[in-house]
Design an enzyme around this catalytic site. Structure first.
Site, short mmCIF file in Angstrom:
data_model
loop_
_atom_site.label_atom_id
_atom_site.label_comp_id
_atom_site.label_asym_id
_atom_site.label_seq_id
_atom_site.Cartn_x
_atom_site.Cartn_y
_atom_site.Cartn_z
N SER A 41 -4.34 -65.94 -7.50
CA SER A 41 -5.03 -67.22 -7.42
C SER A 41 -6.50 -67.06 -7.79
O SER A 41 -6.83 -66.47 -8.81
CB SER A 41 -4.84 -67.81 -6.03
N ASP A 198 0.41 -71.44 -8.81
CA ASP A 198 -0.46 -70.52 -8.07
C ASP A 198 0.36 -69.43 -7.39
O ASP A 198 1.22 -69.71 -6.56
CB ASP A 198 -1.24 -71.32 -7.04
#
Length: 275
Positions: A41, A198
């Site tokens: 992320s 993500d």
């Protein structure tokens, strides 16, 4: 002071600037020269900035972009069907920060892997990814660990992408920005033909492959439950950092978060020297 062979950088959106400040202090003083680095992320951008020596550049570019952003929602000028400017801003900052020189340094550096998440359905990537995001948020608060499996039970999978190979191919910026595609705020892109979301929804602190050696794991928040693994050291902010995860309007908050990381890095060095 024992060396760390591995460095793991968790996600956390704008909170990841705490990692940047921390690394800025400890990288030379330890020295921190890991053989393997993994990011997920927002931690993927920290990874690239650290390996390319661009941490301060990333901070400066993000602050400049935030100064020009008046709101996290723009109903009057939606970006490609979205009502938030986050994906456009992040894409632009990452592209400016990770130019050819940065990519060359990453390509020539240590093993670097970035965790990508994959939604249950490629055809309905945005919807299924959004449902997985809800499961992730529930587990984050109920389980309180950076390692979890609820999203996996809904069909979310993950893969570690080779950041050095991406840098050699001129696609490091793409890989870094894809790694932070939070549905539904970000539209799920494609990496090597697979829809991406993500990676933090699969694991907030992914270990490298192979996983071998003393490991420093930099989290961006406190967790109630952390596994006790020999040779693995988790480090996190002593207090909640000033930055909000996806607030792209306040440059002072990310500067303050970087500064908190600087202070934490100095405290870490003092403690390590005394051990």
């Amino acid at each position: 002071m024992a060396a760390f062979e591995q460095l793991v950088l968790s996600g956390g959106g704008c909170r990841c600037f705490w990692q940047g400040g921390f690394l800025h202090v400890v990288k030379d003083a330890l020295p921190l020269r890991p053989a393997r680095v993994t990011g997920v992320s927002g931690g993927a951008l920290t990874l690239a900035g650290f390996l390319a020596g661009r941490g301060e550049r990333v901070l400066a570019e993000m602050k400049q972009a935030f100064r020009a952003t008046g709101s996290n929602i723009d109903w009057h000028r939606p970006d490609a069907g979205r009502v938030t400017p986050h994906q456009r801003i992040y894409d632009e900052v990452v592209a400016r920060s990770l130019d050819g020189g940065a990519q060359n340094r990453v390509a020539a550096g240590p093993q670097a892997q970035i965790l990508l998440g994959h939604p249950p359905s490629g055809r309905w990537a945005r919807l299924s990814g959004s449902l997985a995001a809800l499961a992730y948020e529930a587990e984050l608060h109920l389980i309180g660990s950076p390692h979890f499996n609820w999203a996996e039970r809904l069909g979310v999978s993950s893969s570690l992408a080779d950041a050095r190979a991406a840098a050699r191919d001129g696609r490091l910026a793409d890989l870094v920005r894809f790694a932070a595609a939070i549905p539904p705020v970000f539209e799920p892109p494609l990496w090597k033909g697979r829809a991406v979301i993500d990676g933090g929804m699969a694991d907030q602190a992914p270990m490298p492959e192979p996983d071998n050696g003393r490991t420093l794991v930099l989290l961006t928040r406190r967790y109630k439950r952390l596994p006790e693994v020999a040779g693995r050291r988790y480090v996190w902010p002593a207090e909640e950092v000033p930055a909000d995860k996806i607030d792209f309007t306040d440059p002072e908050k990310i500067q303050a978060t970087w500064d908190a990381g600087l202070a934490a890095g100095e405290a870490f060095l003092r403690k390590s020297a005394a051990e």
